[in-house]
Design a protein around this motif. Structure first.
Motif, PDB file in Angstrom:
ATOM      1  N   GLY A  10       3.647 -31.101 -23.558  1.00  0.00           N
ATOM      2  CA  GLY A  10       3.158 -31.806 -24.733  1.00  0.00           C
ATOM      3  C   GLY A  10       2.851 -30.853 -25.870  1.00  0.00           C
ATOM      4  O   GLY A  10       3.524 -29.834 -26.071  1.00  0.00           O
ATOM      5  N   ASP A  11       1.782 -31.178 -26.618  1.00  0.00           N
ATOM      6  CA  ASP A  11       1.404 -30.391 -27.784  1.00  0.00           C
ATOM      7  C   ASP A  11       0.463 -29.248 -27.450  1.00  0.00           C
ATOM      8  O   ASP A  11       0.016 -28.521 -28.351  1.00  0.00           O
ATOM      9  CB  ASP A  11       0.741 -31.289 -28.835  1.00  0.00           C
ATOM     10  CG  ASP A  11       1.714 -32.323 -29.390  1.00  0.00           C
ATOM     11  OD1 ASP A  11       2.928 -32.015 -29.406  1.00  0.00           O
ATOM     12  OD2 ASP A  11       1.264 -33.412 -29.801  1.00  0.00           O
ATOM     13  N   VAL A  12       0.120 -29.083 -26.187  1.00  0.00           N
ATOM     14  CA  VAL A  12      -0.764 -27.985 -25.814  1.00  0.00           C
ATOM     15  C   VAL A  12      -0.130 -26.655 -26.196  1.00  0.00           C
ATOM     16  O   VAL A  12      -0.752 -25.786 -26.812  1.00  0.00           O
ATOM     17  CB  VAL A  12      -1.060 -28.027 -24.301  1.00  0.00           C
ATOM     18  CG1 VAL A  12      -1.891 -26.818 -23.895  1.00  0.00           C
ATOM     19  CG2 VAL A  12      -1.782 -29.309 -23.944  1.00  0.00           C
ATOM     20  N   VAL A  13       1.115 -26.468 -25.827  1.00  0.00           N
ATOM     21  CA  VAL A  13       1.908 -25.302 -26.220  1.00  0.00           C
ATOM     22  C   VAL A  13       3.108 -25.832 -26.992  1.00  0.00           C
ATOM     23  O   VAL A  13       3.804 -26.733 -26.506  1.00  0.00           O
ATOM     24  CB  VAL A  13       2.380 -24.495 -24.995  1.00  0.00           C
ATOM     25  CG1 VAL A  13       3.253 -23.322 -25.440  1.00  0.00           C
ATOM     26  CG2 VAL A  13       1.174 -23.978 -24.210  1.00  0.00           C
ATOM     27  N   PRO A  14       3.360 -25.329 -28.196  1.00  0.00           N
ATOM     28  CA  PRO A  14       4.508 -25.829 -28.967  1.00  0.00           C
ATOM     29  C   PRO A  14       5.791 -25.768 -28.145  1.00  0.00           C
ATOM     30  O   PRO A  14       6.095 -24.741 -27.535  1.00  0.00           O
ATOM     31  CB  PRO A  14       4.570 -24.878 -30.165  1.00  0.00           C
ATOM     32  CG  PRO A  14       3.175 -24.369 -30.312  1.00  0.00           C
ATOM     33  CD  PRO A  14       2.622 -24.288 -28.916  1.00  0.00           C
ATOM     34  N   VAL A  59       8.767 -19.499 -12.677  1.00  0.00           N
ATOM     35  CA  VAL A  59       8.650 -19.873 -14.087  1.00  0.00           C
ATOM     36  C   VAL A  59       7.815 -21.142 -14.260  1.00  0.00           C
ATOM     37  O   VAL A  59       6.920 -21.176 -15.123  1.00  0.00           O
ATOM     38  CB  VAL A  59      10.046 -20.016 -14.722  1.00  0.00           C
ATOM     39  CG1 VAL A  59       9.938 -20.573 -16.139  1.00  0.00           C
ATOM     40  CG2 VAL A  59      10.754 -18.670 -14.744  1.00  0.00           C
ATOM     41  N   PRO A  60       8.049 -22.228 -13.512  1.00  0.00           N
ATOM     42  CA  PRO A  60       7.184 -23.416 -13.685  1.00  0.00           C
ATOM     43  C   PRO A  60       5.711 -23.117 -13.438  1.00  0.00           C
ATOM     44  O   PRO A  60       4.843 -23.632 -14.159  1.00  0.00           O
ATOM     45  CB  PRO A  60       7.741 -24.405 -12.656  1.00  0.00           C
ATOM     46  CG  PRO A  60       9.158 -23.982 -12.459  1.00  0.00           C
ATOM     47  CD  PRO A  60       9.155 -22.493 -12.568  1.00  0.00           C
ATOM     48  N   LEU A  61       5.423 -22.268 -12.443  1.00  0.00           N
ATOM     49  CA  LEU A  61       4.027 -21.941 -12.166  1.00  0.00           C
ATOM     50  C   LEU A  61       3.417 -21.144 -13.312  1.00  0.00           C
ATOM     51  O   LEU A  61       2.281 -21.413 -13.739  1.00  0.00           O
ATOM     52  CB  LEU A  61       3.934 -21.161 -10.859  1.00  0.00           C
ATOM     53  CG  LEU A  61       2.521 -20.729 -10.430  1.00  0.00           C
ATOM     54  CD1 LEU A  61       1.630 -21.950 -10.234  1.00  0.00           C
ATOM     55  CD2 LEU A  61       2.587 -19.895  -9.147  1.00  0.00           C
ATOM     56  N   ALA A  62       4.178 -20.169 -13.850  1.00  0.00           N
ATOM     57  CA  ALA A  62       3.667 -19.373 -14.971  1.00  0.00           C
ATOM     58  C   ALA A  62       3.493 -20.239 -16.215  1.00  0.00           C
ATOM     59  O   ALA A  62       2.503 -20.081 -16.957  1.00  0.00           O
ATOM     60  CB  ALA A  62       4.622 -18.209 -15.257  1.00  0.00           C
ATOM     61  N   ALA A  63       4.432 -21.155 -16.452  1.00  0.00           N
ATOM     62  CA  ALA A  63       4.313 -22.038 -17.617  1.00  0.00           C
ATOM     63  C   ALA A  63       3.100 -22.958 -17.479  1.00  0.00           C
ATOM     64  O   ALA A  63       2.379 -23.214 -18.464  1.00  0.00           O
ATOM     65  CB  ALA A  63       5.591 -22.856 -17.779  1.00  0.00           C
ATOM     66  N   ARG A  64       2.866 -23.451 -16.276  1.00  0.00           N
ATOM     67  CA  ARG A  64       1.705 -24.342 -16.062  1.00  0.00           C
ATOM     68  C   ARG A  64       0.396 -23.587 -16.291  1.00  0.00           C
ATOM     69  O   ARG A  64      -0.514 -24.089 -16.945  1.00  0.00           O
ATOM     70  CB  ARG A  64       1.755 -24.919 -14.648  1.00  0.00           C
ATOM     71  CG  ARG A  64       0.606 -25.873 -14.319  1.00  0.00           C
ATOM     72  CD  ARG A  64       0.649 -26.280 -12.860  1.00  0.00           C
ATOM     73  NE  ARG A  64      -0.436 -27.185 -12.524  1.00  0.00           N
ATOM     74  CZ  ARG A  64      -0.354 -28.508 -12.556  1.00  0.00           C
ATOM     75  NH1 ARG A  64       0.792 -29.089 -12.921  1.00  0.00           N
ATOM     76  NH2 ARG A  64      -1.391 -29.251 -12.230  1.00  0.00           N
ATOM     77  N   ARG A  65       0.318 -22.350 -15.770  1.00  0.00           N
ATOM     78  CA  ARG A  65      -0.902 -21.562 -15.955  1.00  0.00           C
ATOM     79  C   ARG A  65      -1.126 -21.230 -17.431  1.00  0.00           C
ATOM     80  O   ARG A  65      -2.266 -21.223 -17.905  1.00  0.00           O
ATOM     81  CB  ARG A  65      -0.813 -20.285 -15.130  1.00  0.00           C
ATOM     82  CG  ARG A  65      -0.904 -20.522 -13.624  1.00  0.00           C
ATOM     83  CD  ARG A  65      -0.728 -19.218 -12.861  1.00  0.00           C
ATOM     84  NE  ARG A  65      -0.910 -19.420 -11.427  1.00  0.00           N
ATOM     85  CZ  ARG A  65      -0.719 -18.457 -10.510  1.00  0.00           C
ATOM     86  NH1 ARG A  65      -0.339 -17.241 -10.905  1.00  0.00           N
ATOM     87  NH2 ARG A  65      -0.906 -18.717  -9.242  1.00  0.00           N
ATOM     88  N   LEU A  66      -0.047 -20.942 -18.149  1.00  0.00           N
ATOM     89  CA  LEU A  66      -0.170 -20.662 -19.580  1.00  0.00           C
ATOM     90  C   LEU A  66      -0.686 -21.887 -20.322  1.00  0.00           C
ATOM     91  O   LEU A  66      -1.593 -21.790 -21.165  1.00  0.00           O
ATOM     92  CB  LEU A  66       1.177 -20.230 -20.152  1.00  0.00           C
ATOM     93  CG  LEU A  66       1.231 -20.041 -21.667  1.00  0.00           C
ATOM     94  CD1 LEU A  66       0.308 -18.921 -22.112  1.00  0.00           C
ATOM     95  CD2 LEU A  66       2.665 -19.773 -22.126  1.00  0.00           C
ATOM     96  N   ALA A  67      -0.122 -23.055 -20.014  1.00  0.00           N
ATOM     97  CA  ALA A  67      -0.552 -24.280 -20.690  1.00  0.00           C
ATOM     98  C   ALA A  67      -2.019 -24.576 -20.391  1.00  0.00           C
ATOM     99  O   ALA A  67      -2.782 -24.999 -21.280  1.00  0.00           O
ATOM    100  CB  ALA A  67       0.336 -25.449 -20.268  1.00  0.00           C
TER     101      ALA A  67
END
Length: 730
Positions: free
Chosen positions: A664-668, A695-703
Motif C-alpha cells: 500500500g502507501d506505507v512504502v511508495p 526478499v518478501p521477508l525483507a520487504a515485509r520487515r521494511l514496511a
C-alpha cells in the motif's frame, strides 16, 4: 622521432618488420622470474611501438610527447601537462623533451602504483582498463589507444582517458576490433572470502590505513572473445543473445559478429594445413593441403586474432640456435602472408586495405605478430592419432598456453567456464571439436587422390567475385541475399563461397534448396522457423561464464523449438513428446526431403556426431528445453512453444505469482519497483528453492519498520490483501 625515443633498445631497422619473434613467448608476455621489477627499471614493452607509429588522430598523436620511457610500463608521467608539453615541443632542442628526461616522481598515487605493478608483472602487451567508481580509466599508452580507437577525449589534456561503466562494451569493441587484448579490473564489493583467487589485489602491499579499494582482474577481453561477461546475468535485452538483421551498426559489432579465430599455419610437404580455433564455439576448423594463395585469401577474408601461429617443417631443416640460416630461411618461407602475395593488379591492395592489412603487415592499425612454435610444442606422430587431430592439438595447445597466464582463471581469460566447482578445471584441447574442411577428407594419400574434393578460392579470384568487399567491385552476397537477411546467413554463404564444401555436401544443399523452393508439396517453412533467432558462439560463452540472462535462455528456447519443428517436416505431424518413433532414414535422397540433407550439412559444419540421427538430436533438444523451461519464465515469449508444455496443468503459471512487493502507501510502490523490477519475472519462484522467501521477508520487515517509525502506528493491522492499515497513522 618521439616514439623511437621511447624504445631506445630497438634498432630502427626492425621497424616495419613483423617477423622478429622467432619463437612463441613461453612467459606469455611476462618478464622472466629473474627480473627485479622496480619503478626504476620499468620499461615499455616493444609491442607498443607499432601501435604508436600507426596513430592517425591528432588528439592521440599529441599525447605521445607526454610519455616517458622508464618508470612506468604504460609510459604515464602524471607530472606532465599539456602546457609544458607544448613548450617543449616548441623548443629547438628536441632531446630535452619529456621523453628523454622525465620529472622524478617523489610520491605515486596508490592506484597508479598498483596498476604499474600489475602491468609490469602480468600481461605487458595488454591494455589495462581499471574500474574507478562509475568509470573505467586507463593511463599512458593505454589511454592514447582509447583516444585513437574509441573516440574518447583525454582527461584534462593528459595521457589519461576513460568511459562510463555503461559504455564499457562499446569501448572494448573499439579496442578488440583493433586486435588488442584488454585486461578489465573491477572493484570488489562483496565478501573478501568469496573474491576470485589471484596473486595480488589492490592495496595488498599498502599500509593498513590505505583507503584504496580492493580490485581484481575480472576478464581479459580479446578479438577472439570480444564480449565482456561481467554483470550480464541480469540483462533482459534479447539482442545480447541473437544476431542482428543486416549489417551491424558502428560500435555494436560484438552483438552480431563472432569473435576472431586464433589461426595456426602448419607447413608440410603436401602444402599448408590451416587450423582456425574459435574460442567462443570451442571448435577447430582444419583445412589440409592448401596453397599459399588459398591461405592468404583466408587470412584476408577473416583476419585472425593476434598472434598467428606458424609451424615450419622442422624435419626438413637444420635448426640453429644463434638466429643464423634457420631464421633467414624462416623469413623467406612465409609466402601465405597477404602482404607477401604478388598480384598483377590492385585487387590485393584494395582487399587488404579494406580488411585492415597494409603492405607493412599491419592489421587494424597494428602489426600481425607471427609466433613460430618450437619443435618441443609440436605434437608428433603417434599410433592412432590422425593428422587432423595432431594439427588441432598443436595449435589449440599453443592458443591455450597463450591464455594460461599465472593470474588468469577460466572466468577471467578469453575462455570462461561455468562458475562453481568447475572454475578450477583447466581447458584442454579435448574440449575442442574438430571440423574438417573439404580438403581434410582422409589421412590416406590414395584416398586423397581418388575422392573428389573442392578447393578454396585464391585471393585474386575471391576479390574479383566481390567476396572481399573491394569498393571497386559490387559485393556478391548483397546480390544473392535480400537486405533483410540476417548477418549470420551472410557469413555462412560467404564462407561457403570462399571455401566450397565437398561435392556430397554441396549436393545436399542443392536438394535442400530445391525442396524449399518447391511449393507443390507444401514444404514451406513454418513462420516460427523463419522467425527463429540465429544464435552465435557468444551464447555458449555466456553460459560457460554463468552470465546468460533469462532473455538469452528465452532466445535459446525459441531456437530449439524451431529446430524441433524442422526435424518433423518430413514426418508429417508426428507426436510432440518423448515417445516419438524414429523416422526411417533410408528414404531416397532424390525425393526432395528436408531433414536428411540438413543433417548432412549440420554434421559437416559443426563436427557434431549426434547430427547423424535426427530423432536423437530432437530428443536432446526437447530435454534441454524442459530443463530451461523449468527455471526460466516464459510468459514474455511472443508465441507459445509448440513442442513442450509450459506452466501448470490448471492453467496458472508460476511466473504469474511472481509479483513485485506491495504494501500500500506505507512504502511508495515505486521504491519496490526500482529495486525488484530488474530481476522479478526472470526466474520461476519455485526454482529459487530456499532463497525465495528472503526478499518478501525483507520487504515485509521494511514496511513494518516504516509504519512504526514514520507513520507512528502502534499496532499493525493487515487487510485481506496483506496491506498495512494506515487508519491509525499519526
Amino acid at each position: 622521432k618521439m616514439v623511437m625515443d621511447l624504445f631506445p633498445n630497438i634498432d630502427n631497422n626492425v621497424v616495419g618488420n613483423n617477423l622478429n619473434d622467432n619463437n612463441i613467448n613461453l612467459n606469455n608476455g611476462e618478464p622472466s622470474q629473474q627480473e627485479d621489477i622496480t619503478p626504476d627499471v620499468m620499461t615499455l614493452d616493444p609491442y607498443w611501438m607499432e601501435p604508436l607509429l600507426s596513430l592517425t588522430k591528432s588528439s592521440s598523436r599529441s599525447l605521445v610527447r607526454q610519455l616517458q620511457s622508464t618508470g612506468c610500463p604504460m609510459g604515464y608521467n602524471p607530472t606532465a601537462s599539456p602546457i609544458s608539453s607544448l613548450q617543449s615541443n616548441n623548443n629547438n632542442n628536441t632531446t630535452n623533451n619529456a621523453n628523454a628526461s622525465p620529472t622524478p616522481i617523489k610520491r605515486t598515487a596508490p592506484l597508479l602504483s598498483y596498476v604499474r605493478t600489475q602491468k609490469s608483472i602480468h600481461l605487458t602487451d595488454t591494455i589495462y582498463l581499471i574500474r574507478v567508481g562509475d568509470f573505467y580509466e586507463s593511463y599512458g599508452i593505454d589511454a592514447i589507444l582509447l583516444v585513437e580507437h574509441c573516440g574518447l577525449n583525454p582527461m584534462a589534456g593528459k595521457a589519461r582517458a576513460g568511459c562510463p561503466w555503461r559504455n564499457v562494451q562499446g569501448t572494448l569493441d573499439g579496442l578488440t576490433n583493433g586486435g588488442f587484448r584488454v585486461a578489465v579490473y573491477e572493484e570488489w564489493k562483496g565478501d573478501m572470502g568469496a573474491m576470485p583467487v589471484q596473486e595480488e589485489v589492490a592495496g595488498s602491499g599498502s599500509s593498513s590505513k590505505s583507503k584504496l579499494k580492493t580490485r581484481y582482474l575480472a576478464q581479459v577481453v580479446s578479438s577472439a572473445n570480444p564480449t565482456y561477461m561481467h554483470g550480464l546475468v541480469l540483462n533482459d535485452d534479447g539482442s545480447s543473445a541473437t544476431d542482428d538483421h543486416g549489417p551491424a551498426p558502428h560500435g555494436d559489432l560484438s552483438l552480431s559478429s563472432p569473435g576472431r579465430s586464433y589461426v595456426g599455419v602448419i607447413e608440410t610437404k603436401a602444402g599448408y594445413t590451416l587450423v582456425e580455433v574459435s574460442a567462443e564455439e570451442r571448435t577447430a576448423v582444419v583445412s589440409e593441403r592448401l596453397t599459399s594463395e588459398a591461405v592468404s585469401c583466408r587470412l584476408v577474408a577473416y583476419p585472425p586474432a593476434d598472434p598467428l601461429f606458424y609451424v615450419p617443417p622442422y624435419s626438413n631443416e637444420v635448426t640453429t640456435t644463434g638466429g643464423g640460416s634457420s631464421s633467414r630461411r624462416r623469413l623467406d618461407r612465409l609466402p601465405f602472408l597477404p602482404w607477401r602475395q604478388q598480384s598483377s593488379s590492385s585487387s590485393l591492395a584494395a582487399a587488404s586495405a579494406t580488411h585492415g592489412y597494409s603492405s607493412r603487415g599491419g592489421m587494424m592499425g597494428k602489426k600481425v605478430r607471427v609466433k613460430t612454435l618450437p619443435p618441443a610444442l609440436v605434437v608428433g606422430p603417434q599410433p592412432g592419432l590422425t593428422d587432423l587431430e595432431r594439427a588441432k592439438q598443436t595449435i589449440v595447445s599453443a592458443f591455450l598456453r597463450l591464455e594460461d597466464d599465472s593470474i588468469l582463471s577460466e572466468s577471467t581469460s578469453s575462455l570462461p567456464l561455468r562458475k562453481g566447482d568447475r572454475s578450477t578445471r583447466a581447458v584442454t584441447h579435448d574440449d575442442f571439436v574438430i571440423v574438417a574442411s573439404s580438403s581434410g577428407l582422409s589421412d590416406s594419400p590414395q584416398q586423397h587422390s581418388t575422392i573428389p574434393k573442392t578447393h578454396p578460392l585464391h585471393l585474386e579470384t575471391a576479390t574479383q567475385l566481390g567476396l572481399l568487399s573491394d569498393p571497386s567491385i559490387p559485393p556478391l552476397i548483397s546480390s544473392l541475399l535480400p537486405d533483410s537477411a540476417p548477418s549470420s546467413s551472410r557469413r555462412f554463404l560467404r564462407r561457403w563461397l570462399l571455401i566450397p564444401p565437398p561435392p556430397e555436401i554441396a549436393d545436399a544443399m542443392s536438394r535442400l534448396v530445391g525442396t524449399l523452393k518447391d511449393d507443390e508439396h507444401g514444404r514451406a517453412l513454418p513462420l516460427m522457423v523463419s522467425n527463429a533467432p540465429p544464435l552465435t558462439g557468444k551464447v555458449i560463452s555466456l553460459i560457460r561464464a554463468g552470465q546468460a540472462s533469462a532473455a538469452v535462455y528465452r532466445e535459446i528456447l525459441m531456437a530449439l523449438d524451431a529446430a524441433c519443428e524442422v526435424l518433423l517436416l518430413d514426418g508429417g505431424g508426428g507426436e510432440r513428446d518423448d515417445s516419438i518413433m524414429s523416422r526411417k532414414e533410408e528414404d531416397d535422397e532424390d525425393s526432395g526431403g528436408i531433414v536428411i540433407p540438413l543433417m548432412k550439412i549440420l554434421h559437416h559444419d559443426t563436427g557434431i556426431t549426434e547430427a547423424s540421427d535426427s530423432m536423437a538430436l530432437r530428443k536432446s533438444f526437447l530435454d534441454a528445453m524442459k530443463i530451461i523451461e523449468s527455471v526460466v519464465s516464459t510468459h514474455t515469449l511472443e508465441h507459445p512453444l509448440q513442442n513442450i508444455h509450459c506452466g501448470d496443468d490448471d492453467g496458472s503459471s508460476a511466473e504469474q505469482r511472481d509479483f513485485i512487493s506491495y504494501y500500500g502507501d506505507v512504502v511508495p510502490p515505486a521504491f519496490f519497483e526500482r529495486n525488484e523490477a530488474i530481476w522479478r519475472g526472470r526466474v520461476k519462484p519455485h526454482a529459487l528453492s530456499d532463497h525465495a522467501h528472503i526478499v518478501p521477508l525483507a520487504a515485509r520487515r521494511l514496511a513494518e519498520a516504516v509504519a512504526v517509525d514514520f507513520w507512528g502506528i502502534d499496532t499493525l493491522h493487515y487487510d485481506e490483501n496483506g496491506i498495512i492499515d494506515l487508519s491509525e497513522a499519526r
